[in-house]
Design a protein around this motif. Structure first.
Motif, short mmCIF file in Angstrom:
data_model
loop_
_atom_site.label_atom_id
_atom_site.label_comp_id
_atom_site.label_asym_id
_atom_site.label_seq_id
_atom_site.Cartn_x
_atom_site.Cartn_y
_atom_site.Cartn_z
N ILE A 50 0.84 -1.21 0.00
CA ILE A 50 0.00 0.00 0.00
C ILE A 50 0.86 1.25 0.00
O ILE A 50 1.80 1.35 0.80
CB ILE A 50 -0.90 0.03 1.26
CG1 ILE A 50 -1.66 -1.29 1.41
CG2 ILE A 50 -1.82 1.25 1.24
CD1 ILE A 50 -2.92 -1.39 0.61
N ASN A 73 5.68 6.25 2.47
CA ASN A 73 6.59 5.37 1.71
C ASN A 73 6.66 5.71 0.22
O ASN A 73 7.21 4.95 -0.56
CB ASN A 73 6.17 3.90 1.89
CG ASN A 73 4.75 3.64 1.43
OD1 ASN A 73 4.24 4.28 0.50
ND2 ASN A 73 4.09 2.69 2.07
N GLY A 122 12.56 2.14 10.42
CA GLY A 122 12.44 1.29 11.62
C GLY A 122 11.81 -0.06 11.31
O GLY A 122 11.39 -0.34 10.19
N GLY A 131 9.38 -3.12 10.95
CA GLY A 131 7.97 -3.31 10.59
C GLY A 131 7.39 -2.26 9.66
O GLY A 131 6.17 -2.16 9.52
N LYS A 172 -6.03 -5.90 4.25
CA LYS A 172 -5.82 -7.17 4.93
C LYS A 172 -7.14 -7.89 5.16
O LYS A 172 -7.25 -9.10 5.02
CB LYS A 172 -5.13 -6.97 6.29
CG LYS A 172 -3.77 -6.31 6.21
CD LYS A 172 -2.68 -7.28 5.79
CE LYS A 172 -1.40 -6.51 5.52
NZ LYS A 172 -0.45 -7.17 4.66
N ILE A 197 3.60 -1.26 10.72
CA ILE A 197 2.64 -2.07 9.98
C ILE A 197 2.63 -3.51 10.48
O ILE A 197 1.61 -4.17 10.51
CB ILE A 197 2.95 -1.96 8.48
CG1 ILE A 197 2.79 -0.48 8.08
CG2 ILE A 197 2.03 -2.84 7.65
CD1 ILE A 197 3.29 -0.13 6.72
N ARG A 198 3.78 -3.97 10.92
CA ARG A 198 3.84 -5.33 11.44
C ARG A 198 2.96 -5.46 12.69
O ARG A 198 2.22 -6.43 12.84
CB ARG A 198 5.28 -5.73 11.76
CG ARG A 198 5.41 -7.18 12.18
CD ARG A 198 6.85 -7.57 12.37
NE ARG A 198 7.59 -7.44 11.11
CZ ARG A 198 8.90 -7.24 11.04
NH1 ARG A 198 9.60 -7.14 12.14
NH2 ARG A 198 9.49 -7.14 9.88
N GLU A 220 -0.62 -5.47 11.68
CA GLU A 220 -1.01 -6.79 11.17
C GLU A 220 -1.24 -7.77 12.32
O GLU A 220 -2.18 -8.57 12.28
CB GLU A 220 0.08 -7.36 10.27
CG GLU A 220 0.05 -6.82 8.88
CD GLU A 220 1.05 -7.52 7.97
OE1 GLU A 220 0.97 -7.32 6.76
OE2 GLU A 220 1.92 -8.27 8.48
P1 ADP Z 1 10.62 -4.37 7.84
O1 ADP Z 1 11.42 -5.21 6.91
O2 ADP Z 1 10.76 -2.91 7.57
O3 ADP Z 1 10.84 -4.69 9.28
P2 ADP Z 1 8.42 -5.78 6.65
O4 ADP Z 1 8.67 -5.54 5.21
O5 ADP Z 1 8.76 -7.12 7.18
O6 ADP Z 1 9.09 -4.66 7.56
O7 ADP Z 1 6.87 -5.46 6.93
C1 ADP Z 1 6.18 -5.93 8.05
C2 ADP Z 1 4.82 -6.41 7.62
O8 ADP Z 1 4.04 -5.31 7.21
C3 ADP Z 1 4.87 -7.37 6.45
O9 ADP Z 1 3.93 -8.38 6.65
C4 ADP Z 1 4.50 -6.52 5.25
O10 ADP Z 1 3.84 -7.27 4.27
C5 ADP Z 1 3.59 -5.50 5.87
N1 ADP Z 1 3.69 -4.22 5.18
C6 ADP Z 1 4.68 -3.31 5.35
N2 ADP Z 1 4.47 -2.23 4.59
C7 ADP Z 1 3.33 -2.47 3.90
C8 ADP Z 1 2.59 -1.72 2.94
N3 ADP Z 1 2.97 -0.49 2.53
N4 ADP Z 1 1.46 -2.28 2.47
C9 ADP Z 1 1.04 -3.49 2.88
N5 ADP Z 1 1.70 -4.24 3.78
C10 ADP Z 1 2.83 -3.75 4.30
#
Ligand code: ADP
Ligand code: MG
Length: 470
Positions: A141, A146, A173, A175, A309, A333-334, A337
């Motif tokens: 998203i 972002n 940071g 998530g 989601k 976002i983590r 979720e």
């Molecule tokens: P990071 O690597 O920065 O710690 P991740 O890429 O593992 O974070 O993201 C954490 C979770 O959030 C994942 O399940 C990812 O799919 C979801 N997520 C992160 N950004 C988005 C976004 N812009 N849209 C949808 N889902 C996202």
């Protein structure tokens, strides 16, 4: 005088061994074979171009000096490089080592090895490295938080190695979507028309592979593997902090790939300038291309993510619940979720439709610990003072014994005295996995039963936390 190549080279080797130490010797000098000694030219065979480059970059002065001393100043060294073409017909070719190495800046080769044509899935030393196809641009998203990172990532995915975004460095940071976004770039390229070799690897896995390569004496295979890619995605480079050898090899691979027009994509949990334990020359390379950050998701983005989601799971929830969640979970976002998953799980457990009441209950049990007297911050502070380690050390990746113990204890008490979920506790300790927290709790329980000194510390800490022993 040394009349034959074997004695000439072994006399050089004995000097070299003193200078480079056992590990350097085993890795870079033992695989060398002396080939001949003709007209004051000693020819040695090295297993690859990478090998030659590495020697040239790190040991050229040493080699020159050793030759001068052992054989004479008028002697020359020539490398014969055996290129591994992968089909058994290894063709040697020769590169001269000039007398004055400082002038040797141009390299007379540019033969990129043929890459293996596989689709984003590889194995090296038993480590599986593959892209996760479920991360795509489609399900990423976009929001103000972002936008730059996403559009730069998209541009790179369309024309890897061609845009000026090389390397592409994404930071933010835990998530916030770094891994998702870089994997989406990888998947987009792999699914594109041009067959490109795309490799996604976490920095930790890269470092472990390198460690194994040193241990098992196959640096060669390791570097060849990485030099074959068109797109190298390397996640969480902050993990390289303080690991000098790993940084060296990565620096080398980086330079080689960049020079050959391969695309490099990296992520980090902080901006390059704050990567303290990294060599300056590596950090300065990170800034060559484009650096973009991922920020905490704004309200609108959080709404969009929740909607997406829920849609994906085929679940309908009232708008007021969506708003409530978006309003309450603003960390990352983590975490968002995680809350959504818990809510769905709770609803199915109590066999109720999702409503505001259930959302509030769920949230209360997993996110906030307002009711608890002892919060996680207080626990971290108390434990860090008790063991004289910093709170940052509790959260970072240091594996020093005392710090690991303090960290595990702090996790243990967090589990015991707060309402936070394992996931949430992990999050407060530098974004660790819930299984790390489980492991910490088990370790503390085991040690408590077997180690008297440890038991004393735990009891004392418990008192300090103003809580009675159980
Ligand atoms: P990071 O690597 O920065 O710690 P991740 O890429 O593992 O974070 O993201 C954490 C979770 O959030 C994942 O399940 C990812 O799919 C979801 N997520 C992160 N950004 C988005 C976004 N812009 N849209 C949808 N889902 C996202
Ligand atoms: Mg990540």
């Amino acid at each position: 005088m040394h009349s034959d190549h074997n004695t000439a080279w072994s006399s050089c080797l004995s000097k070299i061994r003193n200078d480079v130490g056992d590990q350097g010797f085993e890795t870079w000098f033992k695989p060398i074979r002396p080939l001949r000694l003709d007209n004051k030219v000693l020819t040695i065979q090295v297993p690859s171009q990478f090998f030659y480059e590495y020697l040239e970059e790190h040991y050229v002065q040493l080699l020159r000096n050793v030759i001068d001393i052992q054989l004479g100043k008028d002697f020359q060294l020539e490398y014969s490089v055996v290129v591994d073409t992968g089909d058994g017909s290894n063709q040697p070719y020769t590169i001269n080592l000039p007398n004055n190495p400082s002038r040797n800046t141009s390299k007379g080769y540019n033969s990129k090895p043929e890459p293996r044509r596989e689709m984003g899935s590889f194995e090296l030393f038993g480590y599986d490295i593959k892209l996760n196809p479920s991360y795509s641009f489609d399900n990423f998203i976009e929001g103000d938080c972002n936008r730059l990172a996403r559009s730069a990532g998209y541009a790179v995915a369309q024309r890897p190695g061609v845009t000026s975004f090389n390397p592409l460095m994404l930071y933010g940071g835990v998530g916030l979507g770094k891994t998702h976004l870089v994997q989406a770039i990888g998947n987009e390229i792999v699914n594109g028309a041009e067959k490109k070799v795309v490799l996604y690897v976490s920095s930790e896995k890269f470092a472990n592979q390198f460690f194994d390569a040193i241990k098992n004496n196959n640096i060669q295979e390791f570097s060849n593997f990485y030099l074959k890619v068109d797109v190298l995605i390397i996640d969480d480079v902050q993990f390289f902090e303080g690991k000098e050898k790993t940084q060296e090899i990565f620096f080398h691979i980086f330079n080689h790939l960049h020079q050959n027009g391969s695309q490099i994509i990296m992520t980090s949990d902080r901006p390059p300038k704050d990567l303290d334990g990294l060599m300056e020359r590596l950090v300065s390379r990170f800034k060559w291309g484009l650096t973009a950050d991922l920020q905490q998701p704004d309200y609108e983005t959080r709404i969009a993510i929740i909607n997406r989601k829920m849609q994906a799971d085929g679940i309908d929830i009232p708008d007021n619940v969506i708003e409530y969640l978006a309003y309450s979970v603003d960390t990352n976002i983590r975490e968002l979720e995680g809350v959504i998953i818990s809510l769905i799980a709770n609803a199915s457990l109590v066999k109720k439709e999702i409503d505001l009441e259930l959302a509030k209950q769920t949230l209360k049990s997993i996110v906030h610990d307002i009711d608890s007297e002892v919060g996680i911050d207080y626990i971290q502070k108390t434990v860090s003072e008790f063991f004289k380690v910093s709170i940052d050390q509790l959260k970072d990746k240091t594996r020093k014994k005392e710090i690991v113990m303090a960290r595990q204890l702090a996790m243990y008490f967090s589990k015991e005295y707060t309402n936070l979920s394992l996931k949430s506790i992990g999050y407060h300790f530098g974004g660790r996995d819930h299984s790390t927290v489980i492991h910490a709790v088990q370790t503390v329980n085991d040690l408590y039963d077997t180690d008297n000194n440890f038991k004393k510390s735990v009891d004392e800490l418990r008192k300090k936390l103003k809580l009675k022993s159980i």
